[in-house]
Design an enzyme around this catalytic site. Sequence first.
Site: not given
Length: 267
Positions: A176, A211, A213-216
């Site tokens: 990402k 932003t 928690g975007t990865g989760c």
Amino acid sequence: MSNIVQALTIAGSDSGGGAGIQADLKTFQMRGVFGTSVITAITAQNTLGVFDIHAIPLQTIQSQLKAIADDFTISAFKIGMLGTAEIIECVAEALTQYDFGPLVLDPVMIAKGGAPLLQQSAVDSLVKFLLPQAEVITPNLPEAMALTGIDIVDEQSAQRAAQMLQAQGVKTVVIKGGHSGNSQSAECRDWIFTPNEHFVLQSPRYPTPHTHGTGCTFSACLTAELAKGADIRSAVQTAKAYIGAAISHPLNIGHGHGPTNHWAYQE
């Protein structure tokens, strides 16, 4: 037998509700998947930071995994924050006993502010014990560089990093690009390397601090789509669209890095 699709998240709890187990379960729900969970750590956190972490005892983690395996039909699962080498090895060993479908591994290693969340011994355990079991790994740029030692600056260096991770056993690598050093650019670029192809997904870069928690959330959406039977390309595309909507329609909650909007994509 129920025809309700069921998925599992193995991760830490975020008392602020924006990341971890809470973000995963919200995302599963919004994608029409019933979510189950195994909690590996309890954190005291909000949009301003993490103030306390309590690791769950290994026996309790094992008991949670067994409870899920004994009573649910899991079609796909994801792993987020595990925290220590001991927890990583505990989870990896337990997973050899159960069939939870494809694994999406979100290597939660580096916090928003750049602080490391995994000690080097834990990184080594993640590479050794979890990468061989993973269908997909979803590192951001700093995590991909920490896992491989490769300075990722373009598609060629991303491909070298992906090949190194695939040599460890993982099938698909999603790198990402939201943390790109060129953060002033108008576009975010993600590189996806499957066993059969590689492609790039681009999206606008939204000027927002919300932003958390975007990865989760991205990896949870990807897990939900795989649980429903989507192929990897369409699953990644849906996850990219979902997180784009979640970031671009902020809730404006909290006084720091606020959570993303988990229901924006449906609206």
